[in-house]
Design a protein around this motif. Structure first.
Motif, mmCIF file in Angstrom:
data_model
loop_
_atom_site.group_PDB
_atom_site.id
_atom_site.type_symbol
_atom_site.label_atom_id
_atom_site.label_comp_id
_atom_site.label_asym_id
_atom_site.label_seq_id
_atom_site.Cartn_x
_atom_site.Cartn_y
_atom_site.Cartn_z
ATOM 1 N N ALA A 67 -3.963 -1.466 -24.879
ATOM 2 C CA ALA A 67 -3.676 -2.200 -26.117
ATOM 3 C C ALA A 67 -2.884 -3.470 -25.846
ATOM 4 O O ALA A 67 -3.057 -4.489 -26.523
ATOM 5 N N GLU A 68 -2.012 -3.415 -24.853
ATOM 6 C CA GLU A 68 -1.143 -4.566 -24.549
ATOM 7 C C GLU A 68 -1.874 -5.653 -23.760
ATOM 8 O O GLU A 68 -1.379 -6.787 -23.660
ATOM 9 N N SER A 69 -3.025 -5.327 -23.222
ATOM 10 C CA SER A 69 -3.700 -6.260 -22.314
ATOM 11 C C SER A 69 -4.181 -7.530 -23.001
ATOM 12 O O SER A 69 -4.418 -8.543 -22.344
ATOM 13 N N GLY A 70 -4.349 -7.475 -24.318
ATOM 14 C CA GLY A 70 -4.844 -8.644 -25.024
ATOM 15 C C GLY A 70 -3.758 -9.569 -25.531
ATOM 16 O O GLY A 70 -4.061 -10.561 -26.207
ATOM 17 N N LYS A 71 -2.502 -9.286 -25.206
ATOM 18 C CA LYS A 71 -1.403 -10.096 -25.717
ATOM 19 C C LYS A 71 -1.123 -11.285 -24.801
ATOM 20 O O LYS A 71 -1.262 -11.203 -23.586
ATOM 21 N N ASN A 72 -0.721 -12.364 -25.421
ATOM 22 C CA ASN A 72 -0.261 -13.566 -24.713
ATOM 23 C C ASN A 72 -1.319 -14.153 -23.766
ATOM 24 O O ASN A 72 -1.002 -14.671 -22.700
ATOM 25 N N LEU A 73 -2.566 -14.043 -24.165
ATOM 26 C CA LEU A 73 -3.637 -14.603 -23.352
ATOM 27 C C LEU A 73 -3.903 -16.059 -23.726
ATOM 28 O O LEU A 73 -3.653 -16.474 -24.854
ATOM 29 N N THR A 74 -4.412 -16.791 -22.763
ATOM 30 C CA THR A 74 -4.863 -18.153 -23.039
ATOM 31 C C THR A 74 -6.341 -18.242 -22.697
ATOM 32 O O THR A 74 -6.891 -17.399 -21.983
ATOM 33 N N ALA A 75 -6.992 -19.261 -23.203
ATOM 34 C CA ALA A 75 -8.439 -19.414 -22.976
ATOM 35 C C ALA A 75 -8.722 -19.689 -21.510
ATOM 36 O O ALA A 75 -7.926 -20.322 -20.806
ATOM 37 N N ILE A 95 -16.725 -3.914 -27.427
ATOM 38 C CA ILE A 95 -15.400 -3.323 -27.273
ATOM 39 C C ILE A 95 -15.023 -2.565 -28.540
ATOM 40 O O ILE A 95 -15.149 -3.079 -29.649
ATOM 41 N N SER A 96 -14.553 -1.329 -28.354
ATOM 42 C CA SER A 96 -14.151 -0.513 -29.497
ATOM 43 C C SER A 96 -13.208 0.575 -29.007
ATOM 44 O O SER A 96 -13.219 0.943 -27.823
ATOM 45 N N ASP A 97 -12.392 1.089 -29.919
ATOM 46 C CA ASP A 97 -11.556 2.243 -29.578
ATOM 47 C C ASP A 97 -12.173 3.537 -30.101
ATOM 48 O O ASP A 97 -11.546 4.591 -30.078
ATOM 49 N N GLN A 98 -13.426 3.447 -30.570
ATOM 50 C CA GLN A 98 -14.160 4.634 -31.021
ATOM 51 C C GLN A 98 -15.225 5.005 -30.001
ATOM 52 O O GLN A 98 -15.809 4.137 -29.348
ATOM 53 N N ASN A 99 -15.467 6.310 -29.886
ATOM 54 C CA ASN A 99 -16.437 6.817 -28.905
ATOM 55 C C ASN A 99 -16.133 6.242 -27.533
ATOM 56 O O ASN A 99 -17.032 5.842 -26.781
ATOM 57 N N GLN A 118 -1.230 0.103 -13.392
ATOM 58 C CA GLN A 118 -0.983 -0.671 -14.611
ATOM 59 C C GLN A 118 -1.474 -2.111 -14.446
ATOM 60 O O GLN A 118 -2.141 -2.658 -15.336
ATOM 61 N N THR A 119 -1.142 -2.721 -13.316
ATOM 62 C CA THR A 119 -1.572 -4.098 -13.064
ATOM 63 C C THR A 119 -3.090 -4.206 -13.075
ATOM 64 O O THR A 119 -3.663 -5.134 -13.654
ATOM 65 N N ALA A 120 -3.753 -3.243 -12.450
ATOM 66 C CA ALA A 120 -5.219 -3.281 -12.362
ATOM 67 C C ALA A 120 -5.860 -3.140 -13.729
ATOM 68 O O ALA A 120 -6.762 -3.905 -14.093
ATOM 69 N N ILE A 121 -5.432 -2.150 -14.498
ATOM 70 C CA ILE A 121 -6.023 -1.924 -15.815
ATOM 71 C C ILE A 121 -5.803 -3.135 -16.713
ATOM 72 O O ILE A 121 -6.738 -3.630 -17.364
ATOM 73 N N LYS A 122 -4.583 -3.629 -16.744
ATOM 74 C CA LYS A 122 -4.278 -4.751 -17.637
ATOM 75 C C LYS A 122 -5.063 -6.006 -17.242
ATOM 76 O O LYS A 122 -5.528 -6.753 -18.111
ATOM 77 N N ALA A 123 -5.221 -6.234 -15.941
ATOM 78 C CA ALA A 123 -5.940 -7.441 -15.501
ATOM 79 C C ALA A 123 -7.407 -7.370 -15.896
ATOM 80 O O ALA A 123 -7.980 -8.359 -16.379
ATOM 81 N N ALA A 124 -8.034 -6.215 -15.696
ATOM 82 C CA ALA A 124 -9.457 -6.098 -16.027
ATOM 83 C C ALA A 124 -9.684 -6.155 -17.528
ATOM 84 O O ALA A 124 -10.585 -6.852 -18.012
ATOM 85 N N VAL A 125 -8.867 -5.431 -18.279
ATOM 86 C CA VAL A 125 -9.032 -5.418 -19.734
ATOM 87 C C VAL A 125 -8.719 -6.792 -20.305
ATOM 88 O O VAL A 125 -9.341 -7.237 -21.281
ATOM 89 N N ALA A 126 -7.754 -7.486 -19.706
ATOM 90 C CA ALA A 126 -7.398 -8.821 -20.198
ATOM 91 C C ALA A 126 -8.593 -9.766 -20.164
ATOM 92 O O ALA A 126 -8.753 -10.607 -21.064
ATOM 93 N N GLU A 127 -9.455 -9.637 -19.145
ATOM 94 C CA GLU A 127 -10.608 -10.530 -19.072
ATOM 95 C C GLU A 127 -11.620 -10.231 -20.169
ATOM 96 O O GLU A 127 -12.229 -11.146 -20.727
#
Length: 952
Positions: free
Chosen positions: A501-509, A471-475, A378-387
């Motif tokens: 889906a949760e990886s993009g929440k509460n991000l800062t620049a 980035i897309s949730d299709q194909n 979970q930590t790995a997926i969220k960290a990579a997707v967050a970037e």
């Protein structure tokens, strides 16, 4: 202790994205970003031009031709036959026969019965497998034939060989039957493992049950065993035809002469009547997101891949090329951010990468891969997707884009400067893509000017829009691969999608912090050159500096924009006591990853953007040193880095902890992988169980400390007086003298005269057999090792090299061609003078477990034949021809001279001896090979290491 986790993880990630996903498919070149399916055809004004230096055309029969004169390497040429015939064209009954056809090209044609083709080329100095080779993929089969051009007979024969492959293969039934085992052994070598088993689970999802998922190039075992000759002949008849073939010839020759040869040898080829249409297959899009979670008992990592597929594009126009440049910058900036995460004390993953590029089945894809620490998927997926989400939401910064542009310009500038020194094979690869996909070939001069004139037009707004396009949730396909033992801890499909889906929440620049300072605030007081010696034979100059450092200089014109820098001094980890060795063993790698002076590694990378200078310190078992390269214009920067790694190495607790954390994570499941378990046994046996040569343990890592590592590093580089540097490349001695005095001549010295200790680490004496029972696949590995004391000198080294090469020829003939039960036997002779004269002679192969004893006996029989009778004169001729050809090429390469001059200095050899090497090949005789075999392969010290599947 041996475990480079960075190499392990990088290799795993590459396998996961290529072999693991596509099973024996060559990595596809990166392509530009997608266009809408309804894109308007390009106007002629928008089309990229064709490089005027390449001659292109078609014969009346439809054969496509590419010819280019190129003098690097001199007196050499690359001849390629490219066929648009791959596994996707196979019928149900032909699965695996596209690849089998490739094999049969080397087993008999109209003009080269049986193995006469390979025999002829070996006598001409061409090595089978290393030089002469081929590959089969989904959509193409490619044959490569590098040849000398200073032999008219050999060069012309090359065109006959290509024509025979293209239209005159024999398919003798006996040769087919003999080759079945070889192909099956290739399948065993590449498969019968966790990665293959996982691929069979994930490929149908990844490729949406398309033709590509159903036609893996290796084919089906039952078909390979039983197909009739008529079936493979049918495949060859239908698809090996001039209108689907290209001949590419690049090298040192007269193009008019080559054009004449092509017309002569290929004009008589004809297309079959009632041609089958060459169907173009695609991978249909997947609505929404498909998730596949797969496990295997022997897989040692937990890996997640997120692949968003897009319509494939080919760079043909100016518009395409601009977008390709944007993609390059995007990938560079995004992965720089992911790389920064790995430098945290507790990194969120072991490896992470995201990029947009070409994908299988005429698709592009935005792919993210992460290798997770055990229990931290979970930590790995969220960290990579967050970037990627951070880039999509907030975009990149102006400074990031400028650095990426600097690095892109640096790369194209380096290529442009080397345009007259570009290897022929690089051009071949471009023309191959042009034939197979239609990708433009505008030429380096055009590309360089295009970059220089247009990269400044790329805006930050354009770059910031790209993540949203990719980035897309299709194909989209999400794959999770993990060990069986982790199955109960793995998420279900919904949970994986929730994490994404949760990886993009509460991000800062992203904040681009930079240190805006020069590498060195103050220059050191320079030393002086106290002596200069020249060697007119090999054109080197050796200078001695006032602090005792020696610098061997060899100016060359082999590359226009390259200088290689290597330095060493004896000592290394042999001077560390056993208690401190775990810390000392990590000291070099840790320091090399920690930056220098006031610059942490992240900041050092930023300050070096746009500079072509790379310097890395190292500490081996017997030496410490510096290795690096630079362009002539950045030589001073390289020298400053050398100075700083001596005088201001950084002690970075975050980097230390990151390495410890990641190494422990890699060790956690290492015992699941049969290959790793076997190699650990090999290391233990070959070192007589000395812990310094074995894989590091968790307990040893717990006992290591940054303070000890840092102090050991500083002690190894505290005295520069014993250092010898070798500098090879495009420079003038008088021009670089001031830099040598300023940055090498000022290094600190204590005149300690330290050298290495001989810790007497070598294989045990006598005859030993070690058998490891590990793995569920029907697959075994064998290593046969002869070793002993060795008198290191040029004469003995040549005889050892000859014995290695000749035994390789004999085992290829025996184990592969005659027995048909090994795909690729390996023979490796290794010898050294330091810390003591020792040699090892290793023979290795993989095979079916049932054939181990038989193949070991066959190997020993071939060894005994040489011991009793010496090598056959024809095999000596093959060795001498191959060695002479390779030496002629090496003598024109900077990397050869850098290594050779350094080794000559370390081993106190006469460096001029290389000039006599080719003539000394006459000293390899039937009697000398007999003597060498009896001396080095006596069997007095013989270790047999065997990996067998687990007993049931």
């Amino acid at each position: 202790m041996k475990l480079n986790y960075k190499v392990c993880i990088a290799a795993l990630a590459f396998v996961a994205l290529t072999e693991g996903a596509f099973a024996q498919v060559k990595k596809k070149p990166a392509a530009a970003a997608p266009k809408p399916a309804t894109a308007v055809p390009a106007s002629k004004a928008d089309l990229l031009p064709v490089d005027p230096n390449v001659i292109t055309g078609k014969l009346p029969n439809g054969l496509t031709v590419y010819i280019r004169r190129n003098t690097e390497p001199k007196n050499r040429a690359e001849l390629y036959l490219v066929c648009k015939a791959g596994s996707v064209l196979e019928t149900d009954e032909q699965q695996g026969l596209a690849h089998f056809t490739e094999h049969m090209a080397f087993n008999g044609t109209r003009d080269f019965p049986k193995n006469q083709l390979v025999d002829f080329l070996q006598k001409s100095g061409v090595k089978f497998g290393a030089d002469l080779n081929a590959y089969t993929s989904f959509d193409e089969t490619v044959y490569q034939l590098p040849l000398p051009t200073d032999s008219v007979a050999v060069f012309e024969k090359g065109f006959s060989i290509l024509a025979n492959w293209a239209g005159y293969q024999s398919f003798d039934p006996k040769e087919i039957d003999d080759e079945r085992g070889v192909v099956l052994e290739e399948a065993r070598l590449r498969g019968k493992n966790a990665q293959e088993r996982l691929s069979l689970q994930t490929l149908p999802v990844l490729l949406n049950n398309s033709r590509y998922a159903q036609r893996l190039p290796i084919g089906k075992e039952d078909i390979i065993k039983t197909f009739k000759p008529e079936t493979i002949k049918s495949f060859y008849h239908d698809w090996y035809r001039p209108d689907l073939e290209a001949v590419i010839v690049v090298g040192d020759f007269d193009p008019r002469y080559v054009a004449k040869l092509i017309r002569e040898y290929f004009s008589l080829l004809s297309n079959p009547a009632n041609e089958k249409p060459r169907t173009v297959y695609n991978v249909p899009p997947t609505p929404g997101t498909a998730v596949k979670i797969a496990t295997d008992k022997e897989f040692p990592y937990t890996v997640a891949q997120i692949i968003v597929k897009h319509p494939g594009t080919v760079v043909k126009t100016i518009t395409d090329y601009m977008q390709d440049m944007r993609v390059e910058l995007f990938n560079q900036m995004l992965n720089a951010r992911l790389g920064e995460l790995l430098q945290k004390p507790n990194p969120p993953f072991l490896y992470g990468q995201s990029s947009y590029g070409g994908f299988i089945g005429r698709q592009n894809a935005f792919s993210t891969i992460v290798v997770a620490k055990p229990g931290e998927l979970q930590t790995a997926i969220k960290a990579a997707v967050a970037e990627t989400e951070r880039a999509r939401i907030f975009g990149f910064t102006t400074t990031e884009l400028e650095r990426a542009k600097q690095n892109a310009l640096l790369a194209i500038d380096n290529a442009y400067k080397e345009r007259d020194k570009t290897k022929s094979v690089n051009f071949v690869n471009e023309y191959q893509k042009n034939f197979l996909t239609g990708e433009a070939i505008p030429g380096l001069e055009y590309e360089y000017n295009f970059y220089v004139n247009n990269i400044g037009k790329i805006t930050l707004a354009e770059m910031n829009a790209m993540a949203g396009k990719f980035i897309s949730d299709q194909n989209r396909v999400v794959l999770v691969e993990a060990p069986d033992k982790e199955k109960d801890k793995l998420p279900n499909e919904k949970t994986v999608l929730d994490w994404i889906a949760e990886s993009g929440k509460n991000l800062t620049a992203y904040v681009d912090t930079r240190i805006d300072k020069p590498l060195m605030d103050k220059l050191p007081a320079p030393g002086k050159i106290t002596s200069i010696q020249t060697d007119s034979a090999i054109l080197t100059t050796t200078v001695t500096l006032s602090n005792g450092i020696k610098v061997i200089l060899k100016p060359t014109e082999f590359k226009n924009d390259q200088i290689l820098i290597n330095g060493y001094s004896f000592g290394g980890t042999s001077l560390a006591n056993d208690q401190d060795f775990p810390s000392a063993d990590m000291a070099g790698n840790i320091t090399a990853s920690s930056g220098v002076g006031n610059f942490p590694q992240i900041q050092l990378d930023k300050v070096l953007a746009g500079k072509n200078a790379s310097i890395t310190p190292y500490i081996s078992d017997v030496a410490q040193g510096i290795s690096g390269n630079c362009s002539p214009r950045d030589f001073e920067t390289a020298m400053q880095l050398v100075y700083l790694y001596f005088t201001q190495p950084r002690k970075d607790a975050d980097i230390w902890q990151s390495n410890i954390t990641q190494t422990k994570s890699v060790l956690a499941n290492r015992s699941l992988d049969p290959t790793s378990v076997f190699q650990d046994t090999v290391s233990a046996t070959m070192s007589n169980h000395n812990f310094r040569e074995m894989v590091v343990t968790k307990e040893q890592l717990d006992g290591a400390s940054l303070d000890k590592a840092y102090d050991f590093y500083k002690s190894r580089f505290a005295d520069a007086s014993g250092f010898t540097f070798v500098i090879v490349g495009n420079f003038t001695v008088n021009v670089i003298k001031p830099y040598l005095e300023a940055y090498l001549g000022s290094l600190p010295t204590t005149n300690s005269k330290e050298t290495y200790k001989n810790l007497d680490i070598h294989p045990p004496a006598g005859q030993i057999t070690k058998t490891v029972y590990k793995g569920i696949g029907d697959k075994s590995t064998v290593e046969l090792v002869f070793d002993g004391s060795y008198e290191y000198n040029d004469a003995n080294n040549m005889q050892m090299d000859a014995l290695e090469s000749i035994l390789q020829i004999k085992l290829d003939e025996r184990l592969r061609e005659k027995e048909g039960e090994v795909y690729s036997p390996g023979v490796r002779a290794s010898y050294k003078k330091i810390p003591e004269g020792r040699y090892t002679f290793t023979i290795s192969f993989q095979c079916a477990p049932a054939n181990v004893d038989k193949l070991v006996s066959a190997t020993m029989e071939e060894i005994n034949n040489i011991k009793q009778n010496g090598a056959l004169p024809v095999d000596i001729t093959k060795f001498a021809a191959q060695d002479a050809r390779s030496t002629q090429v090496q003598l024109k390469e900077n990397i050869f001279w850098a290594g050779y001059l350094g080794a000559a200095a370390q081993n106190q050899q006469d460096p001029d001896a290389i000039l006599m090497h080719v003539s000394n090949l006459a000293n390899v005789t039937v009697q000398s090979t007999k003597d060498a075999a009896n001396k080095y392969l006596s069997g007095a010290n013989f270790i047999k290491l065997i990996l067998l599947p687990e007993k049931k």
